[in-house]
Design a protein around this motif. Structure first.
Motif, PDB file in Angstrom:
ATOM      1  N   GLY A   1      21.199 -20.925 -22.260  1.00  0.00           N
ATOM      2  CA  GLY A   1      21.760 -19.619 -22.544  1.00  0.00           C
ATOM      3  C   GLY A   1      23.218 -19.572 -22.133  1.00  0.00           C
ATOM      4  O   GLY A   1      23.845 -20.591 -21.839  1.00  0.00           O
ATOM      5  N   PHE A   2      23.773 -18.358 -22.121  1.00  0.00           N
ATOM      6  CA  PHE A   2      25.161 -18.143 -21.749  1.00  0.00           C
ATOM      7  C   PHE A   2      25.235 -17.025 -20.713  1.00  0.00           C
ATOM      8  O   PHE A   2      24.354 -16.154 -20.642  1.00  0.00           O
ATOM      9  CB  PHE A   2      26.007 -17.754 -22.964  1.00  0.00           C
ATOM     10  N   ASP A   3      26.298 -17.082 -19.918  1.00  0.00           N
ATOM     11  CA  ASP A   3      26.625 -16.015 -18.977  1.00  0.00           C
ATOM     12  C   ASP A   3      27.997 -15.471 -19.312  1.00  0.00           C
ATOM     13  O   ASP A   3      28.892 -16.215 -19.742  1.00  0.00           O
ATOM     14  CB  ASP A   3      26.632 -16.522 -17.530  1.00  0.00           C
ATOM     15  N   LEU A   4      28.159 -14.182 -19.076  1.00  0.00           N
ATOM     16  CA  LEU A   4      29.460 -13.524 -19.243  1.00  0.00           C
ATOM     17  C   LEU A   4      30.011 -13.219 -17.856  1.00  0.00           C
ATOM     18  O   LEU A   4      29.307 -12.648 -17.015  1.00  0.00           O
ATOM     19  CB  LEU A   4      29.292 -12.230 -20.040  1.00  0.00           C
ATOM     20  N   LEU A   5      31.256 -13.646 -17.605  1.00  0.00           N
ATOM     21  CA  LEU A   5      31.861 -13.464 -16.293  1.00  0.00           C
ATOM     22  C   LEU A   5      33.144 -12.662 -16.415  1.00  0.00           C
ATOM     23  O   LEU A   5      33.906 -12.837 -17.376  1.00  0.00           O
ATOM     24  CB  LEU A   5      32.177 -14.813 -15.624  1.00  0.00           C
ATOM     25  N   VAL A   6      33.381 -11.794 -15.444  1.00  0.00           N
ATOM     26  CA  VAL A   6      34.628 -11.031 -15.344  1.00  0.00           C
ATOM     27  C   VAL A   6      35.271 -11.367 -14.008  1.00  0.00           C
ATOM     28  O   VAL A   6      34.695 -11.106 -12.946  1.00  0.00           O
ATOM     29  CB  VAL A   6      34.376  -9.515 -15.453  1.00  0.00           C
ATOM     30  N   ASN A   7      36.432 -12.006 -14.068  1.00  0.00           N
ATOM     31  CA  ASN A   7      37.128 -12.441 -12.848  1.00  0.00           C
ATOM     32  C   ASN A   7      36.233 -13.330 -11.982  1.00  0.00           C
ATOM     33  O   ASN A   7      36.235 -13.230 -10.758  1.00  0.00           O
ATOM     34  CB  ASN A   7      37.619 -11.248 -12.032  1.00  0.00           C
ATOM     35  N   GLY A   8      35.416 -14.175 -12.635  1.00  0.00           N
ATOM     36  CA  GLY A   8      34.529 -15.070 -11.909  1.00  0.00           C
ATOM     37  C   GLY A   8      33.233 -14.433 -11.460  1.00  0.00           C
ATOM     38  O   GLY A   8      32.414 -15.100 -10.837  1.00  0.00           O
TER      39      GLY A   8
ATOM     40  N   ASP B   1      41.407  -7.338 -16.484  1.00  0.00           N
ATOM     41  CA  ASP B   1      40.387  -8.287 -16.052  1.00  0.00           C
ATOM     42  C   ASP B   1      40.328  -9.450 -17.039  1.00  0.00           C
ATOM     43  O   ASP B   1      40.637  -9.289 -18.229  1.00  0.00           O
ATOM     44  CB  ASP B   1      39.016  -7.603 -15.973  1.00  0.00           C
ATOM     45  N   ARG B   2      39.925 -10.629 -16.548  1.00  0.00           N
ATOM     46  CA  ARG B   2      39.812 -11.816 -17.381  1.00  0.00           C
ATOM     47  C   ARG B   2      38.332 -12.144 -17.578  1.00  0.00           C
ATOM     48  O   ARG B   2      37.581 -12.312 -16.619  1.00  0.00           O
ATOM     49  CB  ARG B   2      40.527 -13.005 -16.741  1.00  0.00           C
ATOM     50  N   VAL B   3      37.926 -12.222 -18.850  1.00  0.00           N
ATOM     51  CA  VAL B   3      36.531 -12.470 -19.197  1.00  0.00           C
ATOM     52  C   VAL B   3      36.390 -13.909 -19.677  1.00  0.00           C
ATOM     53  O   VAL B   3      37.157 -14.362 -20.540  1.00  0.00           O
ATOM     54  CB  VAL B   3      36.048 -11.498 -20.275  1.00  0.00           C
ATOM     55  N   THR B   4      35.427 -14.622 -19.117  1.00  0.00           N
ATOM     56  CA  THR B   4      35.114 -15.987 -19.536  1.00  0.00           C
ATOM     57  C   THR B   4      33.631 -16.072 -19.872  1.00  0.00           C
ATOM     58  O   THR B   4      32.841 -15.188 -19.517  1.00  0.00           O
ATOM     59  CB  THR B   4      35.463 -17.011 -18.445  1.00  0.00           C
ATOM     60  N   VAL B   5      33.260 -17.164 -20.540  1.00  0.00           N
ATOM     61  CA  VAL B   5      31.861 -17.408 -20.916  1.00  0.00           C
ATOM     62  C   VAL B   5      31.494 -18.816 -20.442  1.00  0.00           C
ATOM     63  O   VAL B   5      32.318 -19.731 -20.509  1.00  0.00           O
ATOM     64  CB  VAL B   5      31.675 -17.296 -22.445  1.00  0.00           C
ATOM     65  N   ARG B   6      30.269 -18.980 -19.959  1.00  0.00           N
ATOM     66  CA  ARG B   6      29.830 -20.302 -19.524  1.00  0.00           C
ATOM     67  C   ARG B   6      28.444 -20.595 -20.068  1.00  0.00           C
ATOM     68  O   ARG B   6      27.608 -19.701 -20.240  1.00  0.00           O
ATOM     69  CB  ARG B   6      29.845 -20.422 -18.003  1.00  0.00           C
ATOM     70  N   THR B   7      28.184 -21.842 -20.328  1.00  0.00           N
ATOM     71  CA  THR B   7      26.853 -22.285 -20.717  1.00  0.00           C
ATOM     72  C   THR B   7      26.013 -22.457 -19.455  1.00  0.00           C
ATOM     73  O   THR B   7      26.537 -22.729 -18.377  1.00  0.00           O
ATOM     74  CB  THR B   7      26.933 -23.617 -21.472  1.00  0.00           C
ATOM     75  N   THR B   8      24.714 -22.292 -19.584  1.00  0.00           N
ATOM     76  CA  THR B   8      23.837 -22.351 -18.417  1.00  0.00           C
ATOM     77  C   THR B   8      22.726 -23.371 -18.632  1.00  0.00           C
ATOM     78  O   THR B   8      22.312 -23.637 -19.759  1.00  0.00           O
ATOM     79  CB  THR B   8      23.214 -20.975 -18.120  1.00  0.00           C
ATOM     80  N   ALA B   9      22.269 -23.880 -17.497  1.00  0.00           N
ATOM     81  CA  ALA B   9      21.124 -24.787 -17.505  1.00  0.00           C
ATOM     82  C   ALA B   9      20.311 -24.483 -16.262  1.00  0.00           C
ATOM     83  O   ALA B   9      20.644 -24.913 -15.163  1.00  0.00           O
ATOM     84  CB  ALA B   9      21.561 -26.237 -17.525  1.00  0.00           C
ATOM     85  N   GLY B  10      19.272 -23.692 -16.403  1.00  0.00           N
ATOM     86  CA  GLY B  10      18.479 -23.296 -15.244  1.00  0.00           C
ATOM     87  C   GLY B  10      19.246 -22.314 -14.392  1.00  0.00           C
ATOM     88  O   GLY B  10      19.815 -21.339 -14.868  1.00  0.00           O
ATOM     89  N   GLN B  11      19.282 -22.581 -13.088  1.00  0.00           N
ATOM     90  CA  GLN B  11      19.923 -21.686 -12.142  1.00  0.00           C
ATOM     91  C   GLN B  11      21.398 -22.019 -11.951  1.00  0.00           C
ATOM     92  O   GLN B  11      22.060 -21.362 -11.158  1.00  0.00           O
ATOM     93  CB  GLN B  11      19.196 -21.755 -10.795  1.00  0.00           C
ATOM     94  N   ALA B  12      21.926 -23.020 -12.606  1.00  0.00           N
ATOM     95  CA  ALA B  12      23.324 -23.406 -12.438  1.00  0.00           C
ATOM     96  C   ALA B  12      24.000 -23.453 -13.793  1.00  0.00           C
ATOM     97  O   ALA B  12      23.349 -23.391 -14.829  1.00  0.00           O
ATOM     98  CB  ALA B  12      23.429 -24.751 -11.736  1.00  0.00           C
TER      99      ALA B  12
END
Length: 337
Positions: free
Chosen positions: A267-274, A302-313
């Motif tokens: 899945g993906f996570d949405l982050l704002v300023n980390g 604010d700076r928005v980034t997106v990250r891919t996820t694998a389990g809890q990390a």
């Protein structure tokens, strides 16, 4: 103008600036109470350098799903029945309890927090204004007395009426023109004859200055309440790639878009300023709405980034980001800048 007069005018202006700043900080610390938010004076250094002793942190009640890692929460301390804990969420255990940690502490708190014990999430930090409370609690009379006397002197000096505070009364057109000597007595008489509208105008001008100073000069330090503490470890999946080509669309709020060319992630996570603001985004999704939880500021980008996820990390976070503006005191919606 004589040098003594210049020094007096400068001293009065400086005193008024100090008083205005103090009132503006007090406004930011007290006004959110009307919205049901909770101001708290920080008494210890466990959250330095993000939050210092004497700062006032205003916490806003939020639903349990807003209690995400990286956020600072105010909660009833399970270790001390008469104290509150203001620490950052470092993680969530398998039972749903919150693992908290002070930024300056070497390890996490020994007792996790139940979500029901949380009174609010920190959304506003006002520096310095709580120092008198700390000095009273610790019986530190020297700085308390010095600040009290200094503020009293500034207040007296700020309220001093200068010779140019009131305009000269308009001349009577029926009265023949004549020149009169200007004396201290005549100036005092002119001030006494100043019309009421002048005094009302001066009071309105002072109130307007305070409002503008509070709105523009006391920008809250949101970064202190949004930074994510370092995780003890992470798992990287080599087959996953970071999202690319981030974009932002205003559609009833800020909607972040991205592209992904790697292997299918969990899945993906949405982050704002980390700080994680949305998690569990499906692996096929290529857009997500920035949640409207009131944690953004109208006066900050604010700076928005997106990250891919694998389990809890996470495996990879996008190197690019998109700017998002915020809301004022919880009102409005995040928007793309």
């Amino acid at each position: 103008m004589p040098a003594s007069r210049v020094l007096l005018v400068a001293a009065v202006a400086a005193a008024r600036a100090v008083v205005t700043l103090a009132l503006a900080l007090g406004f930011w610390a007290a006004a959110p109470v009307a919205l049901g938010w909770l101001p708290t004076t920080v008494m210890t250094a466990s959250m330095t350098p993000a939050i210092e002793v004497g700062d006032v942190v205003v916490s806003r009640p939020m639903p349990p799903d807003a209690l995400l890692p990286g956020r600072v929460v105010l909660a009833d301390d399970p270790d001390w029945s008469d104290r509150l804990r203001l620490h950052r969420i470092a993680g969530i255990d398998v039972d749903g309890a919150l693992i908290t940690k002070g930024d300056a502490n070497p390890s996490a708190d020994s007792s996790p927090l139940h979500p029901d014990a949380v009174r609010g999430v920190g959304v506003l930090r006002v520096p310095w204004v709580g120092l008198p409370v700390v000095w009273v609690k610790t019986a530190d009379v020297v700085p308390l007395g010095a600040v009290t006397v200094g503020f009293a002197l500034c207040l007296l000096l700020a309220l001093r009426r200068g010779d140019d505070d009131d305009p000269r009364p308009p001349a009577d057109p029926d009265e023949p023109h004549r020149s009169l000597p200007v004396t201290r007595r005549s100036l005092r008489a002119q001030r006494r004859r100043a019309p009421a509208r002048v005094r009302i105008g001066r009071a309105f001008g002072l109130a307007s200055s305070l409002a503008v100073t509070a709105a523009l000069g006391a920008t809250p330090a949101w970064a202190a309440l949004a930074d994510v503490t370092a995780a003890p470890g992470s798992i990287v999946a080599a087959t996953l790639s970071p999202p690319t080509r981030l974009g932002c669309v205003n559609d009833g709020g800020a909607v972040v878009t991205w592209a992904y060319d790697g292997s299918e992630p969990r899945g993906f996570d949405l982050l704002v300023n980390g700080r994680v603001v949305a998690s569990g985004i499906p692996p096929w999704a290529r857009a997500a709405r920035v949640p409207n939880d009131g944690s953004y500021s109208l006066f900050r980008t604010d700076r928005v980034t997106v990250r891919t996820t694998a389990g809890q990390a996470w495996s990879a976070e996008s190197s690019a980001s998109v700017p998002v503006g915020g809301v004022f005191l919880g009102f409005g919606r995040p928007f793309c800048r």
